[in-house]
Design a protein around this motif. Structure first.
Motif, PDB file in Angstrom:
ATOM      1  N   ASP A  78      22.260  77.157  23.576  1.00  0.00           N
ATOM      2  CA  ASP A  78      21.117  76.304  23.892  1.00  0.00           C
ATOM      3  C   ASP A  78      20.693  76.509  25.349  1.00  0.00           C
ATOM      4  O   ASP A  78      21.313  75.997  26.270  1.00  0.00           O
ATOM      5  N   THR A  80      18.091  75.387  26.715  1.00  0.00           N
ATOM      6  CA  THR A  80      17.250  74.293  27.216  1.00  0.00           C
ATOM      7  C   THR A  80      18.087  73.119  27.710  1.00  0.00           C
ATOM      8  O   THR A  80      17.551  72.072  28.056  1.00  0.00           O
ATOM      9  N   ARG A  81      19.395  73.292  27.733  1.00  0.00           N
ATOM     10  CA  ARG A  81      20.281  72.168  28.051  1.00  0.00           C
ATOM     11  C   ARG A  81      20.073  71.641  29.478  1.00  0.00           C
ATOM     12  O   ARG A  81      20.273  70.477  29.753  1.00  0.00           O
ATOM     13  N   HIS A  82      19.737  72.537  30.391  1.00  0.00           N
ATOM     14  CA  HIS A  82      19.487  72.114  31.772  1.00  0.00           C
ATOM     15  C   HIS A  82      18.118  72.614  32.229  1.00  0.00           C
ATOM     16  O   HIS A  82      17.631  73.639  31.746  1.00  0.00           O
ATOM     17  N   SER A  89      19.558  71.255  39.377  1.00  0.00           N
ATOM     18  CA  SER A  89      20.086  71.718  38.087  1.00  0.00           C
ATOM     19  C   SER A  89      20.968  72.949  38.279  1.00  0.00           C
ATOM     20  O   SER A  89      20.637  73.832  39.070  1.00  0.00           O
ATOM     21  N   TRP A  91      21.103  75.347  36.425  1.00  0.00           N
ATOM     22  CA  TRP A  91      20.382  76.510  35.907  1.00  0.00           C
ATOM     23  C   TRP A  91      19.037  76.721  36.596  1.00  0.00           C
ATOM     24  O   TRP A  91      18.185  77.465  36.080  1.00  0.00           O
TER      25      TRP A  91
END
Ligand SMILES: [Zn+2]
Length: 275
Positions: A78, A80-82, A89, A91
């Motif tokens: 995933d 899109t998690r961060h 963040s 990421w």
């Protein structure tokens, strides 16, 4: 009659009974049936109990419980998690198209070496990496971590004064465009060939070679490589590591993704936003 009493009745030890019951429950064999049929345990010639391999047939014709949904195969990673835009963040993608606000200061800086600070989450992975590299003959030094907007402005100005604008554009971010301002990037040095610190020959040192192979195991990516110069907009820097966490680093390594820009579909390249 419960499963436990059934298994007791056939002389199965309680621990094994729990195991067998667990196997059945985990496989969803009994569904929502309040009175599940007994598990049929088998005993090998060695007297070793093995769990039943096929679903037991219900003794009474109760209506069938709906079949459990099949287990999904390994879920896709995933991405899109961060956030990739929030500078706090793990990421966040910072490049010449995506600056960090000038006033941004990471919330949880800790000392990782004399005069060097990084985000708290980065410190244990960095320490583990430095420790793991040593037996392989790679003596990693920690040269630089978090740099404030003001520090980056000074660093950039110094490089520009010494090597000229073109060189500085290739190797040193303008203030506000440096990953170092996030506290997630670290420059490492070579204990065996310190003359290659912050130089392209770092990649050929024991430390540079070890990092290229193993940094991902500790949650880091070598951010600027020969292969990703076009998308990152920076010349290779084998010493500049960016922490993204072990799960993402392992995913990128396994999938063969060469840059954060490619992983997240974030534009980068050599041209600064705003020219
Ligand atoms: Zn750096």
């Amino acid at each position: 009659m419960t499963r436990r009493t059934v298994l007791r009745a056939v002389g199965v030890p309680l621990g094994v009974a729990a195991l067998v019951a667990g196997v059945g429950a985990a496989a969803g064999l009994w569904g929502a049936d309040p009175e599940p049929p007994p598990a049929v345990a088998t005993v090998s010639w060695e007297g070793v109990l093995t769990a039943p391999t096929t679903a037991p047939t219900p003794a009474d014709p109760t209506p069938e419980a709906p079949a459990p949904a099949p287990e999904p195969s390994a879920p896709a990673f995933d991405l899109t998690r961060h956030s990739t835009t929030d500078p706090t963040s793990p990421w966040v993608v910072v490049n010449k198209q995506h600056p960090v606000p000038a006033e941004h200061v990471p919330p949880d800086l800790v000392d990782v070496a004399p005069g060097v600070q990084l985000r708290a989450d980065v410190a244990p992975d960095l320490a583990a990496m430095v420790e793991a590299a040593a037996p392989a003959g790679a003596r990693l030094g920690v040269l630089s971590g978090y740099r404030s907007y003001r520090d980056q402005a000074a660093t950039r100005a110094a490089i520009e004064a010494r090597r000229g604008f073109e060189h500085a554009e290739r190797y040193s971010a303008r203030p506000g465009f440096s990953e170092h301002q996030t506290g997630l990037a670290v420059d490492l040095g070579s204990g065996t060939q310190p003359g290659c610190d912050l130089q392209s020959c770092f990649a050929q040192t024991a430390e540079g070679a070890w990092l290229a192979e193993h940094a991902w195991e500790f949650g880091f990516v070598v951010r600027y490589t020969e292969a990703n110069t076009e998308v990152t907009g920076y010349a290779p820097e084998g010493w500049h590591l960016r922490w993204v966490g072990r799960d993402l680093a392992a995913y990128l390594h396994g999938a063969g993704v060469g840059s954060l820009e490619e992983a997240f579909g974030v534009p980068g390249g050599p041209v600064y936003a705003g020219g």
